[in-house]
Design a protein around this motif. Structure first.
Motif, mmCIF file in Angstrom:
data_model
loop_
_atom_site.group_PDB
_atom_site.id
_atom_site.type_symbol
_atom_site.label_atom_id
_atom_site.label_comp_id
_atom_site.label_asym_id
_atom_site.label_seq_id
_atom_site.Cartn_x
_atom_site.Cartn_y
_atom_site.Cartn_z
ATOM 1 N N PRO A 9 0.834 -1.213 0.000
ATOM 2 C CA PRO A 9 0.000 0.000 0.000
ATOM 3 C C PRO A 9 0.865 1.258 0.000
ATOM 4 O O PRO A 9 1.980 1.264 0.522
ATOM 5 C CB PRO A 9 -0.807 -0.125 1.298
ATOM 6 N N LYS A 10 0.357 2.300 -0.586
ATOM 7 C CA LYS A 10 1.112 3.558 -0.690
ATOM 8 C C LYS A 10 0.823 4.492 0.487
ATOM 9 O O LYS A 10 1.123 5.668 0.437
ATOM 10 C CB LYS A 10 0.760 4.263 -2.006
ATOM 11 N N LEU A 11 0.232 3.952 1.534
ATOM 12 C CA LEU A 11 -0.115 4.768 2.692
ATOM 13 C C LEU A 11 1.137 5.136 3.489
ATOM 14 O O LEU A 11 2.104 4.376 3.539
ATOM 15 C CB LEU A 11 -1.084 3.991 3.603
ATOM 16 N N PHE A 12 1.098 6.290 4.127
ATOM 17 C CA PHE A 12 2.194 6.747 4.969
ATOM 18 C C PHE A 12 1.871 6.424 6.429
ATOM 19 O O PHE A 12 0.930 6.974 6.992
ATOM 20 C CB PHE A 12 2.400 8.255 4.808
ATOM 21 N N SER A 13 2.644 5.530 7.046
ATOM 22 C CA SER A 13 2.479 5.240 8.460
ATOM 23 C C SER A 13 3.071 6.378 9.281
ATOM 24 O O SER A 13 3.771 7.252 8.764
ATOM 25 C CB SER A 13 3.190 3.935 8.806
ATOM 26 N N LYS A 14 2.815 6.355 10.596
ATOM 27 C CA LYS A 14 3.424 7.353 11.481
ATOM 28 C C LYS A 14 4.941 7.296 11.394
ATOM 29 O O LYS A 14 5.625 8.321 11.373
ATOM 30 C CB LYS A 14 2.989 7.108 12.933
ATOM 31 N N GLY A 15 5.467 6.052 11.345
ATOM 32 C CA GLY A 15 6.911 5.892 11.273
ATOM 33 C C GLY A 15 7.490 6.463 9.997
ATOM 34 O O GLY A 15 8.525 7.142 10.013
ATOM 35 N N LEU A 16 6.803 6.212 8.874
ATOM 36 C CA LEU A 16 7.285 6.715 7.588
ATOM 37 C C LEU A 16 7.218 8.239 7.538
ATOM 38 O O LEU A 16 8.118 8.898 7.003
ATOM 39 C CB LEU A 16 6.468 6.089 6.447
ATOM 40 N N LYS A 17 6.147 8.789 8.112
ATOM 41 C CA LYS A 17 6.039 10.253 8.181
ATOM 42 C C LYS A 17 7.202 10.838 8.977
ATOM 43 O O LYS A 17 7.757 11.879 8.616
ATOM 44 C CB LYS A 17 4.703 10.648 8.808
ATOM 45 N N ALA A 18 7.569 10.161 10.072
ATOM 46 C CA ALA A 18 8.670 10.649 10.908
ATOM 47 C C ALA A 18 10.002 10.586 10.161
ATOM 48 O O ALA A 18 10.830 11.497 10.274
ATOM 49 C CB ALA A 18 8.756 9.844 12.202
ATOM 50 N N THR A 19 10.209 9.529 9.370
ATOM 51 C CA THR A 19 11.472 9.426 8.626
ATOM 52 C C THR A 19 11.586 10.561 7.616
ATOM 53 O O THR A 19 12.674 11.092 7.389
ATOM 54 C CB THR A 19 11.606 8.074 7.889
ATOM 55 N N HIS A 20 10.465 10.943 7.007
ATOM 56 C CA HIS A 20 10.481 12.044 6.034
ATOM 57 C C HIS A 20 10.636 13.393 6.731
ATOM 58 O O HIS A 20 11.427 14.232 6.287
ATOM 59 C CB HIS A 20 9.197 12.014 5.199
ATOM 60 N N ARG A 21 9.896 13.584 7.813
ATOM 61 C CA ARG A 21 9.939 14.881 8.500
ATOM 62 C C ARG A 21 11.329 15.166 9.069
ATOM 63 O O ARG A 21 11.836 16.287 8.962
ATOM 64 C CB ARG A 21 8.905 14.907 9.622
ATOM 65 N N TYR A 22 11.938 14.132 9.679
ATOM 66 C CA TYR A 22 13.218 14.346 10.357
ATOM 67 C C TYR A 22 14.422 13.876 9.536
ATOM 68 O O TYR A 22 15.556 13.976 9.994
ATOM 69 C CB TYR A 22 13.207 13.642 11.718
ATOM 70 N N GLN A 23 14.144 13.373 8.327
ATOM 71 C CA GLN A 23 15.215 12.938 7.422
ATOM 72 C C GLN A 23 16.128 11.906 8.085
ATOM 73 O O GLN A 23 17.357 12.050 8.130
ATOM 74 C CB GLN A 23 16.018 14.149 6.941
#
Length: 286
Positions: free
Chosen positions: A147-161
């Motif tokens: 699925p192409k959904l963004f989990s909380k963890g994935l959002k955190a990896t993008h936000r904080y690089q």
């Protein structure tokens, strides 16, 4: 490698699934863990309890068994990667049904699921290095059905690089292989109890991991507090010493005050325990 009968293969696949479940329950019960659910209480969580974590772990046995069966002596290819992905997502649904919709072990399904598959791909006989490299090869393959959904963890990896659970697996679990397993063995060798050695291994992971569970709840402030606090425990001599226990209690209070829970580190501790059991000499019958 000698060929096994179907009955023997089934028994070994079942053994892998049981070990994976036991590692999840052992991680959940381990105490005192900073900010995490343990045998004392719910840590920084409102929706998680030890009983719920244990029920979740038991619900995943069919998933781990299916992963072992489908992966037995298979090569790492896209067909297997997509099968593993599908079985993992089915496992998430079983977990959610067992917990009433609470995400107890999504990260652990990814990490342990890959390791169960990797162990089965080697017919159960593999070194820790072989196991994690095979898991990395599988994790690095594409899964078109993901699925192409963004989990909380994935959002955190993008936000904080920062790298997340996906990169940890694709890089052959460096926090397990370079930090947790060596610390587990060192602590055992220097007189720590099994619980103390496991807590030290958790601290070793927490000194370095960009834990997306902590980042999601407490940002960089929480992450730095986790890493610095874990270093203080180990620098004080680990959890077998009075100084280490004091530092651990201080870290626990700090995590609770920040409403932070290092769930990513907990998942990797369960992975560490799995590799330790499957690849240790006493399990050489695999």
């Amino acid at each position: 490698m000698k060929l096994l009968s179907q009955t023997q293969t089934e028994a070994q696949a079942s053994q892998l699934a049981t070990i994976a479940r036991d590692c999840l329950t052992d991680e959940a019960r381990l105490s005192p863990k900073p900010g995490l659910v343990d045998s004392r209480g719910n840590g920084a969580h409102q929706d998680l309890t030890l009983a719920l974590m244990e029920r979740s772990a038991h619900s995943l046995v069919p998933t781990f068994l299916a992963l072992a069966r489908h992966s037995w002596l298979r090569p790492a290819d896209i067909a297997l990667r997509e099968t593993v992905g599908r079985l993992g997502r089915d496992g998430e649904q079983q977990m959610m049904a067992a917990t009433g919709g609470v995400n107890t072990h999504r990260g652990a399904i990814w990490a342990l699921g890959l390791l169960v598959s990797a162990a089965a791909m080697h017919g159960g006989a593999a070194s820790a290095d072989q196991l994690t490299r095979t898991a990395a090869a599988l994790a690095s393959l594409p899964d078109r059905a993901a699925p192409k959904l963004f989990s909380k963890g994935l959002k955190a990896t993008h936000r904080y690089q920062v790298p997340g659970a996906r990169e940890e697996a694709q890089q052959a679990f460096p926090h397990v292989m370079k930090l947790a397993l060596p610390q587990l063995l060192t602590s055992r060798a220097t007189g720590a109890s099994e619980s103390e050695a496991r807590l030290d291994a958790l601290m070793a992971i927490m000194t370095s991991l960009s834990d997306t569970c902590v980042l999601s709840r407490a940002g960089m402030t929480g992450l730095k507090a986790m890493q610095q606090g874990a270093r203080a425990v180990l620098l004080s001599g680990g959890c077998r010493t009075a100084g280490g226990q004091k530092a651990l209690a201080q870290l626990d209070q700090r995590m609770l005050s920040l409403n932070a829970s290092p769930g990513g580190a907990a998942d990797l501790l369960a992975a560490t325990l799995f590799i330790d059991r499957v690849c240790s000499p006493e399990h050489s019958y695999f």
